[in-house]
Design a protein around this motif. Structure first.
Motif, PDB file in Angstrom:
ATOM      1  N   VAL A 146      -7.314  -8.296   3.712  1.00 55.16           N
ATOM      2  CA  VAL A 146      -7.611  -7.001   3.090  1.00 55.16           C
ATOM      3  C   VAL A 146      -7.157  -5.876   4.015  1.00 55.16           C
ATOM      4  O   VAL A 146      -7.467  -5.897   5.217  1.00 55.16           O
ATOM      5  CB  VAL A 146      -9.121  -6.870   2.794  1.00 55.16           C
ATOM      6  CG1 VAL A 146      -9.417  -5.496   2.176  1.00 55.16           C
ATOM      7  CG2 VAL A 146      -9.578  -7.988   1.867  1.00 55.16           C
ATOM      8  N   THR A 185     -10.500   4.613  -4.373  1.00 55.43           N
ATOM      9  CA  THR A 185     -11.817   5.233  -4.511  1.00 55.43           C
ATOM     10  C   THR A 185     -11.800   6.590  -3.833  1.00 55.43           C
ATOM     11  O   THR A 185     -11.422   6.699  -2.651  1.00 55.43           O
ATOM     12  CB  THR A 185     -12.900   4.356  -3.864  1.00 55.43           C
ATOM     13  OG1 THR A 185     -12.833   3.039  -4.412  1.00 55.43           O
ATOM     14  CG2 THR A 185     -14.275   4.954  -4.102  1.00 55.43           C
ATOM     15  N   GLU A 229      -9.669   6.321  -0.638  1.00 52.74           N
ATOM     16  CA  GLU A 229      -9.648   5.060   0.129  1.00 52.74           C
ATOM     17  C   GLU A 229      -8.935   4.013  -0.719  1.00 52.74           C
ATOM     18  O   GLU A 229      -9.380   3.703  -1.827  1.00 52.74           O
ATOM     19  CB  GLU A 229     -11.064   4.596   0.465  1.00 52.74           C
ATOM     20  CG  GLU A 229     -11.064   3.295   1.291  1.00 52.74           C
ATOM     21  CD  GLU A 229     -12.468   2.783   1.572  1.00 52.74           C
ATOM     22  OE1 GLU A 229     -12.882   2.759   2.738  1.00 52.74           O
ATOM     23  OE2 GLU A 229     -13.160   2.398   0.599  1.00 52.74           O
ATOM     24  N   ARG A 282     -14.721   6.435   9.345  1.00 50.34           N
ATOM     25  CA  ARG A 282     -13.923   5.240   9.105  1.00 50.34           C
ATOM     26  C   ARG A 282     -12.557   5.377   9.763  1.00 50.34           C
ATOM     27  O   ARG A 282     -12.033   6.488   9.902  1.00 50.34           O
ATOM     28  CB  ARG A 282     -13.712   5.023   7.599  1.00 50.34           C
ATOM     29  CG  ARG A 282     -14.998   4.945   6.773  1.00 50.34           C
ATOM     30  CD  ARG A 282     -15.757   3.653   7.017  1.00 50.34           C
ATOM     31  NE  ARG A 282     -14.992   2.507   6.551  1.00 50.34           N
ATOM     32  CZ  ARG A 282     -15.384   1.246   6.663  1.00 50.34           C
ATOM     33  NH1 ARG A 282     -16.554   0.986   7.258  1.00 50.34           N
ATOM     34  NH2 ARG A 282     -14.634   0.266   6.204  1.00 50.34           N
ATOM     35  N   SER A 312       0.834  -1.214   0.000  1.00 42.99           N
ATOM     36  CA  SER A 312       0.000   0.000   0.000  1.00 42.99           C
ATOM     37  C   SER A 312       0.865   1.260   0.000  1.00 42.99           C
ATOM     38  O   SER A 312       0.543   2.269  -0.668  1.00 42.99           O
ATOM     39  CB  SER A 312      -0.937   0.006   1.208  1.00 42.99           C
ATOM     40  OG  SER A 312      -0.198   0.058   2.420  1.00 42.99           O
ATOM     41  N   ARG A 336      -7.821   0.205  -1.061  1.00 47.34           N
ATOM     42  CA  ARG A 336      -8.178  -1.144  -0.592  1.00 47.34           C
ATOM     43  C   ARG A 336      -7.229  -2.126  -1.268  1.00 47.34           C
ATOM     44  O   ARG A 336      -7.240  -2.294  -2.496  1.00 47.34           O
ATOM     45  CB  ARG A 336      -9.623  -1.467  -0.962  1.00 47.34           C
ATOM     46  CG  ARG A 336     -10.144  -2.795  -0.409  1.00 47.34           C
ATOM     47  CD  ARG A 336     -11.644  -2.898  -0.690  1.00 47.34           C
ATOM     48  NE  ARG A 336     -12.217  -4.127  -0.154  1.00 47.34           N
ATOM     49  CZ  ARG A 336     -12.299  -5.268  -0.797  1.00 47.34           C
ATOM     50  NH1 ARG A 336     -11.817  -5.345  -2.029  1.00 47.34           N
ATOM     51  NH2 ARG A 336     -12.834  -6.319  -0.231  1.00 47.34           N
ATOM     52  N   TYR A 344      -5.838  -4.295  -5.864  1.00 47.14           N
ATOM     53  CA  TYR A 344      -6.084  -3.053  -5.118  1.00 47.14           C
ATOM     54  C   TYR A 344      -7.094  -2.221  -5.879  1.00 47.14           C
ATOM     55  O   TYR A 344      -7.350  -2.432  -7.070  1.00 47.14           O
ATOM     56  CB  TYR A 344      -4.785  -2.270  -4.919  1.00 47.14           C
ATOM     57  CG  TYR A 344      -4.217  -1.684  -6.185  1.00 47.14           C
ATOM     58  CD1 TYR A 344      -4.551  -0.377  -6.598  1.00 47.14           C
ATOM     59  CD2 TYR A 344      -3.332  -2.417  -6.980  1.00 47.14           C
ATOM     60  CE1 TYR A 344      -4.027   0.156  -7.753  1.00 47.14           C
ATOM     61  CE2 TYR A 344      -2.806  -1.886  -8.138  1.00 47.14           C
ATOM     62  CZ  TYR A 344      -3.158  -0.592  -8.520  1.00 47.14           C
ATOM     63  OH  TYR A 344      -2.645  -0.058  -9.662  1.00 47.14           O
ATOM     64  N   SER A 393      -5.619  -6.082  -1.234  1.00 40.71           N
ATOM     65  CA  SER A 393      -5.911  -7.456  -0.793  1.00 40.71           C
ATOM     66  C   SER A 393      -4.893  -8.417  -1.390  1.00 40.71           C
ATOM     67  O   SER A 393      -4.362  -8.172  -2.470  1.00 40.71           O
ATOM     68  CB  SER A 393      -7.319  -7.877  -1.201  1.00 40.71           C
ATOM     69  OG  SER A 393      -7.455  -7.914  -2.608  1.00 40.71           O
ATOM     70  N   ASP A 399      -7.271  -0.270   8.432  1.00 37.54           N
ATOM     71  CA  ASP A 399      -8.091  -1.385   8.944  1.00 37.54           C
ATOM     72  C   ASP A 399      -7.661  -2.676   8.248  1.00 37.54           C
ATOM     73  O   ASP A 399      -7.419  -2.687   7.032  1.00 37.54           O
ATOM     74  CB  ASP A 399      -9.576  -1.100   8.682  1.00 37.54           C
ATOM     75  CG  ASP A 399     -10.460  -2.233   9.148  1.00 37.54           C
ATOM     76  OD1 ASP A 399     -10.352  -2.625  10.328  1.00 37.54           O
ATOM     77  OD2 ASP A 399     -11.250  -2.763   8.333  1.00 37.54           O
ATOM     78  N   TYR A 400      -7.579  -3.762   9.033  1.00 32.90           N
ATOM     79  CA  TYR A 400      -7.251  -5.082   8.513  1.00 32.90           C
ATOM     80  C   TYR A 400      -8.436  -6.015   8.771  1.00 32.90           C
ATOM     81  O   TYR A 400      -9.030  -6.016   9.845  1.00 32.90           O
ATOM     82  CB  TYR A 400      -6.010  -5.660   9.204  1.00 32.90           C
ATOM     83  CG  TYR A 400      -4.755  -4.825   9.055  1.00 32.90           C
ATOM     84  CD1 TYR A 400      -3.927  -4.990   7.949  1.00 32.90           C
ATOM     85  CD2 TYR A 400      -4.396  -3.883  10.019  1.00 32.90           C
ATOM     86  CE1 TYR A 400      -2.771  -4.241   7.813  1.00 32.90           C
ATOM     87  CE2 TYR A 400      -3.253  -3.124   9.888  1.00 32.90           C
ATOM     88  CZ  TYR A 400      -2.446  -3.304   8.781  1.00 32.90           C
ATOM     89  OH  TYR A 400      -1.308  -2.555   8.649  1.00 32.90           O
ATOM     90  N   THR A 404      -7.407  -1.766   4.365  1.00 35.77           N
ATOM     91  CA  THR A 404      -8.111  -0.564   3.907  1.00 35.77           C
ATOM     92  C   THR A 404      -7.503   0.635   4.618  1.00 35.77           C
ATOM     93  O   THR A 404      -7.466   0.668   5.866  1.00 35.77           O
ATOM     94  CB  THR A 404      -9.608  -0.652   4.211  1.00 35.77           C
ATOM     95  OG1 THR A 404     -10.148  -1.841   3.595  1.00 35.77           O
ATOM     96  CG2 THR A 404     -10.341   0.558   3.669  1.00 35.77           C
ATOM     97  N   THR A 405      -7.042   1.632   3.836  1.00 34.55           N
ATOM     98  CA  THR A 405      -6.432   2.820   4.422  1.00 34.55           C
ATOM     99  C   THR A 405      -6.918   4.062   3.666  1.00 34.55           C
ATOM    100  O   THR A 405      -7.317   3.968   2.493  1.00 34.55           O
ATOM    101  CB  THR A 405      -4.899   2.735   4.375  1.00 34.55           C
ATOM    102  OG1 THR A 405      -4.346   3.896   5.022  1.00 34.55           O
ATOM    103  CG2 THR A 405      -4.394   2.697   2.940  1.00 34.55           C
TER     104      THR A 405
END
Length: 423
Positions: free
Chosen positions: A106, A73, A120, A83, A46, A122, A70, A124, A87-88, A108-109
């Protein structure tokens, strides 16, 4: 249950929850370690994407063979406020190359570019099947449990048997011990202090038992000698009084009653002494005894004594049935069984005596069922009969116990059935 088997069962029960807890901790540790490594890789991936995007460089391809995926957005400030920044989580992700959905980790940052726009990201990457890991861990846990169980049990049994060998030697010695038979001393060749103390204590207890046994035998001999003489003298004096010229009819009747009572006391004394001798193992001499011949003799004798009652006896006996036991005790056993049947039968009924295999059975009609648990107790009588001391069946059980015979009673079709079986 033997002590060694009880220990084995308890070891199995203790190892089972321990292994179950170990499997769960192992599984949780494995999952945590794998997730930590995957999360580190996702963080690096990321950061690479964010740096390239902020620098305006070309982003990594989505299908570069690494199965990483990935998406970026644009989001507004309201979404950002609701949010976490990073987050994992575990999720199911579709892999285009494999054309199937697989479990993935996954990340998410949320980040912001130089223009103040929030995005955002994402990211994975395929992960592992937790169900497969759990099944594998459980399989190896079962294997490890069985391996440990067999190893621990084997070592426990080996150590237990070797270290408790003096106890087993003592137990075997106690099994062979019989009071008053000149037993060898308690073996005490162990170096274990506790077992040496146990053997010494056992020897001291048995020495006291032997001393008491000898005193009891002396008392029995003295009682037999001292009581029989005055009882015989008393019987002779009653006979003399009965034959006297000045005795009237009323006095003669009283003397006869006294003679009957005295006769009962003599039989009772003789029987109690015999019971005590049996309990004290004072009949060591054994020989071959024909039980069938003894039964015929006693049936004929009792048939003559109780002929006035019209009893019918039809012994079904083989030509001979030879056993190894003391002849006097064999006679006591057979005599009391046969006499009990004659004494307690209703007039005009049938008495059956038979030997089948190694079992002697004596049955008679009369009365109601007796208490099978108490019938062989001393002085227990279902119905009092004249001439009975209440010790006949107690003698039968004493002899049976002396030779480890199986003695039993049952009531079927209005008949009392007594049986003795030789091993």
């Amino acid at each position: 249950m033997k002590l060694i088997y009880r220990l084995a069962v308890r070891l199995c029960l203790v190892l089972l929850p321990i292994m179950a807890l170990w499997v769960w901790l192992f599984y949780a540790s494995m999952v945590d370690e794998i997730n930590d490594e995957v999360d580190d890789a996702l963080e690096d991936y990321s950061e690479l994407i964010v740096i390239r995007m902020m620098a305006g460089q070309e982003l990594p391809g989505l299908n570069d063979g690494s199965n990483n995926n990935y998406s970026i957005t644009p989001v507004d400030e309201r979404y950002v406020a609701s949010r976490p920044m990073i987050d994992y989580r575990d999720a199911e992700v579709y892999i285009p190359e494999k054309k199937e959905t697989e479990p993935a980790r996954v990340l998410t940052t949320i980040f912001r570019d130089d223009a103040g726009q929030f995005y955002e990201l994402r990211v994975s990457t395929p992960s592992f099947e937790k169900d497969d890991l759990l099944r594998t861990a459980a399989y190896w846990a079962v294997f490890l449990y069985l391996f440990l169980l067999l190893t621990v049990l084997g070592l426990t049994l080996l150590v237990f048997q070797r270290n408790l060998r003096p106890l087993y030697v003592l137990l075997r010695w106690l099994d062979d011990y019989h009071p008053g038979t000149g037993n060898r001393p308690v073996p005490n060749d162990t170096t274990i202090a506790e077992f040496r103390r146990l053997n010494v204590a056992a020897q001291e207890a048995l020495d006291r038992s032997e001393a008491l046994h000898e005193q009891q035998k002396q008392f029995i001999g003295n009682a037999s000698h001292e009581l029989q003489t005055p009882l015989a003298v008393l019987g002779a004096r009653l006979e003399w009084l009965l034959d006297g010229p000045d005795v009237n009819e009323r006095q003669a009747g009283e003397i006869i009653q006294m003679q009957r009572t005295l006769s009962h006391i003599v039989r009772l004394n003789r029987t109690l002494l015999l019971l005590t001798k049996i309990d004290n193992n004072q009949f060591p001499e054994n020989s071959d005894v024909d039980i069938a011949a003894l039964v015929r003799e006693q049936a004929e004798l009792c048939g003559e004594i109780y002929a006035s009652r019209g009893l019918v006896c039809s012994p079904a006996l083989p030509g001979s049935f030879t056993v190894r036991m003391n002849e006097s005790l064999a006679s006591v056993l057979v005599t009391n069984l046969v006499k009990n049947a004659y004494l307690h039968s209703e007039p005009g009924t049938r008495i059956d005596i038979r030997i089948e295999g190694r079992t002697l059975t004596v049955s008679n009609e009369g009365g109601e069922a007796l208490d099978g648990e108490r019938i062989f107790e001393r002085f227990y009588q279902g119905s009092k009969k004249e001439g009975s001391t209440g010790l006949g069946l107690a003698l039968v059980r004493a002899v049976a116990n002396y030779y480890a015979l199986a003695v039993g009673y049952r009531f079927e079709n209005g008949r009392h059935i007594f049986s003795v079986t030789w091993p």
